[in-house]
Design a protein around this motif. Structure first.
Motif, PDB file in Angstrom:
ATOM      1  N   ARG A 194     -16.492   8.273  50.099  1.00  0.00           N
ATOM      2  CA  ARG A 194     -17.501   8.705  49.125  1.00  0.00           C
ATOM      3  C   ARG A 194     -17.061   8.414  47.696  1.00  0.00           C
ATOM      4  O   ARG A 194     -17.129   9.277  46.807  1.00  0.00           O
ATOM      5  CB  ARG A 194     -17.811  10.196  49.289  1.00  0.00           C
ATOM      6  N   LYS A 195     -16.625   7.196  47.486  1.00  0.00           N
ATOM      7  CA  LYS A 195     -16.164   6.790  46.153  1.00  0.00           C
ATOM      8  C   LYS A 195     -17.282   6.093  45.398  1.00  0.00           C
ATOM      9  O   LYS A 195     -18.031   5.302  45.985  1.00  0.00           O
ATOM     10  CB  LYS A 195     -14.955   5.851  46.272  1.00  0.00           C
ATOM     11  N   PRO A 196     -17.415   6.345  44.100  1.00  0.00           N
ATOM     12  CA  PRO A 196     -18.387   5.590  43.308  1.00  0.00           C
ATOM     13  C   PRO A 196     -18.078   4.100  43.376  1.00  0.00           C
ATOM     14  O   PRO A 196     -16.900   3.701  43.324  1.00  0.00           O
ATOM     15  CB  PRO A 196     -18.184   6.122  41.887  1.00  0.00           C
ATOM     16  N   LEU A 197     -19.120   3.296  43.499  1.00  0.00           N
ATOM     17  CA  LEU A 197     -18.932   1.850  43.545  1.00  0.00           C
ATOM     18  C   LEU A 197     -19.928   1.187  42.611  1.00  0.00           C
ATOM     19  O   LEU A 197     -21.120   1.487  42.635  1.00  0.00           O
ATOM     20  CB  LEU A 197     -19.112   1.306  44.964  1.00  0.00           C
ATOM     21  N   VAL A 198     -19.414   0.295  41.771  1.00  0.00           N
ATOM     22  CA  VAL A 198     -20.225  -0.481  40.842  1.00  0.00           C
ATOM     23  C   VAL A 198     -20.227  -1.929  41.307  1.00  0.00           C
ATOM     24  O   VAL A 198     -19.165  -2.522  41.540  1.00  0.00           O
ATOM     25  CB  VAL A 198     -19.688  -0.379  39.398  1.00  0.00           C
ATOM     26  N   LEU A 199     -21.408  -2.495  41.444  1.00  0.00           N
ATOM     27  CA  LEU A 199     -21.568  -3.907  41.797  1.00  0.00           C
ATOM     28  C   LEU A 199     -21.978  -4.686  40.553  1.00  0.00           C
ATOM     29  O   LEU A 199     -22.944  -4.340  39.880  1.00  0.00           O
ATOM     30  CB  LEU A 199     -22.649  -4.064  42.871  1.00  0.00           C
TER      31      LEU A 199
ATOM     32  N   VAL B  67     -28.371  -0.736  36.060  1.00  0.00           N
ATOM     33  CA  VAL B  67     -27.908  -0.849  34.686  1.00  0.00           C
ATOM     34  C   VAL B  67     -28.155  -2.289  34.249  1.00  0.00           C
ATOM     35  O   VAL B  67     -27.438  -3.208  34.655  1.00  0.00           O
ATOM     36  CB  VAL B  67     -26.413  -0.494  34.559  1.00  0.00           C
ATOM     37  N   THR B  68     -29.181  -2.491  33.448  1.00  0.00           N
ATOM     38  CA  THR B  68     -29.539  -3.830  32.985  1.00  0.00           C
ATOM     39  C   THR B  68     -29.105  -3.958  31.536  1.00  0.00           C
ATOM     40  O   THR B  68     -29.637  -3.288  30.644  1.00  0.00           O
ATOM     41  CB  THR B  68     -31.058  -4.064  33.097  1.00  0.00           C
ATOM     42  N   THR B  69     -28.122  -4.811  31.292  1.00  0.00           N
ATOM     43  CA  THR B  69     -27.560  -4.923  29.956  1.00  0.00           C
ATOM     44  C   THR B  69     -28.178  -6.099  29.208  1.00  0.00           C
ATOM     45  O   THR B  69     -28.544  -7.115  29.778  1.00  0.00           O
ATOM     46  CB  THR B  69     -26.032  -5.077  30.007  1.00  0.00           C
TER      47      THR B  69
ATOM     48  N   LEU C 240     -15.801  -0.263  32.903  1.00  0.00           N
ATOM     49  CA  LEU C 240     -15.873   0.985  32.137  1.00  0.00           C
ATOM     50  C   LEU C 240     -16.926   1.917  32.716  1.00  0.00           C
ATOM     51  O   LEU C 240     -16.740   3.141  32.736  1.00  0.00           O
ATOM     52  CB  LEU C 240     -16.175   0.686  30.671  1.00  0.00           C
ATOM     53  N   VAL C 241     -18.031   1.348  33.197  1.00  0.00           N
ATOM     54  CA  VAL C 241     -19.027   2.171  33.892  1.00  0.00           C
ATOM     55  C   VAL C 241     -18.386   2.831  35.111  1.00  0.00           C
ATOM     56  O   VAL C 241     -18.578   4.024  35.371  1.00  0.00           O
ATOM     57  CB  VAL C 241     -20.248   1.323  34.301  1.00  0.00           C
TER      58      VAL C 241
ATOM     59  N   LEU D  67     -25.915   9.244  33.402  1.00  0.00           N
ATOM     60  CA  LEU D  67     -25.137   9.736  32.265  1.00  0.00           C
ATOM     61  C   LEU D  67     -23.808   8.994  32.160  1.00  0.00           C
ATOM     62  O   LEU D  67     -23.378   8.613  31.056  1.00  0.00           O
ATOM     63  CB  LEU D  67     -24.897  11.239  32.401  1.00  0.00           C
ATOM     64  N   ALA D  68     -23.145   8.780  33.289  1.00  0.00           N
ATOM     65  CA  ALA D  68     -21.864   8.066  33.274  1.00  0.00           C
ATOM     66  C   ALA D  68     -22.022   6.669  32.706  1.00  0.00           C
ATOM     67  O   ALA D  68     -21.245   6.240  31.838  1.00  0.00           O
ATOM     68  CB  ALA D  68     -21.291   8.007  34.693  1.00  0.00           C
ATOM     69  N   ALA D  69     -23.025   5.933  33.189  1.00  0.00           N
ATOM     70  CA  ALA D  69     -23.252   4.575  32.690  1.00  0.00           C
ATOM     71  C   ALA D  69     -23.631   4.593  31.217  1.00  0.00           C
ATOM     72  O   ALA D  69     -23.175   3.745  30.430  1.00  0.00           O
ATOM     73  CB  ALA D  69     -24.330   3.886  33.520  1.00  0.00           C
ATOM     74  N   GLY D  70     -24.451   5.566  30.820  1.00  0.00           N
ATOM     75  CA  GLY D  70     -24.843   5.665  29.423  1.00  0.00           C
ATOM     76  C   GLY D  70     -23.663   5.942  28.509  1.00  0.00           C
ATOM     77  O   GLY D  70     -23.552   5.358  27.422  1.00  0.00           O
TER      78      GLY D  70
END
Length: 246
Positions: free
Chosen positions: A95-100, A149-151, A186-187, A199-202
């Motif tokens: 159950r770890k956060p994962l960013v793609l 998250v669209t940058t 960083l996200v 909130l974390a991404a922001g």
């Protein structure tokens, strides 16, 4: 779009950053070779700890103790292709956060297939540019728990709990290779300490954007900008956040 717009103030961003610095989460990054060095340095400046094992026979063991995982699809190798499913399994089991970070997913059937596998993971965060996110839109539509998250000139963050726009940064951030990839890390660092993924991404993108604004004022061009960005991120504090966020 979700109906609830999140607000973000300097105190909230500072609180998330302080938790990263206090807990020093290790962020396991399967990332592209172009971005490895700058990603590691940005994580260290942010207060997190990078690890970058990529061999498929060890990647699960190394990632199992991390606070969050980043999968970046740039410069894929045969070993990287084998490592992705193992990291997805670690994220699912623990159950770890994962960013793609779906780098150039619109150009590669292999990257699209791996992104599809990743999007089956509940609660995933996807950080890409407009072209990458547009290419993934049909798959994202089938992943309702994903945080998008669209940058770009203005960053748009959308998740099951709401959405927000982030309008910080500087054009020089597009002139240095790997800075977008580093933002994904960083996200991930903020997701390791904050359960609200929007909130974390922001918080991550606000801090990174403001550090970019400060670095641009101190630099003479892209080369010195990269150096100042690391320094600005490392020295970012409440005063700068309040001054830049209003």
């Amino acid at each position: 779009m979700n109906a609830l717009q999140h607000s973000l103030d300097a105190a909230t961003v500072a609180g998330v950053i302080a938790r990263v610095a206090e807990r020093r989460p290790r962020i396991h990054c399967l990332t592209n070779t172009v971005a490895q060095n700058i990603t590691a340095n940005m994580l260290l400046a942010f207060g997190a700890v990078p690890s970058m094992a990529s061999h498929p026979d060890e990647v699960a063991a190394v990632a199992a103790g991390a606070g969050a995982i980043l999968i970046n699809l740039g410069t894929l190798s045969l070993e990287g292709e084998r490592a992705v499913p193992r990291l997805l399994e670690v994220a699912r089991e623990h159950r770890k956060p994962l960013v793609l970070d779906p780098v150039f997913v619109e150009l590669s059937p292999l990257r699209m297939r791996l992104a599809e596998e990743a999007l089956r993971l509940p609660g995933i965060v996807v950080r890409g540019n407009a072209a990458e996110m547009q290419a993934l839109e049909p798959r994202l539509a089938l992943a309702p728990s994903a945080t998008r998250v669209t940058t770009g000139r203005i960053d748009r963050i959308e998740g099951p709990g709401g959405w927000m726009d982030i309008a910080h940064g500087d054009p020089l951030m597009t002139k240095v290779t790997g800075l977008g990839c580093a933002s994904s890390a960083l996200v991930a660092a903020c997701c390791a300490v904050e359960d609200d993924l929007v909130l974390a991404a922001g918080a991550a993108l606000t801090a990174y954007g403001i550090a970019g604004e400060i670095a641009a004022e101190r630099s003479a061009g892209p080369g010195s900008f990269a150096m100042h960005l690391v320094d600005s991120l490392a020295g970012l504090g409440d005063v700068a956040l309040r001054a830049r966020m209003g």
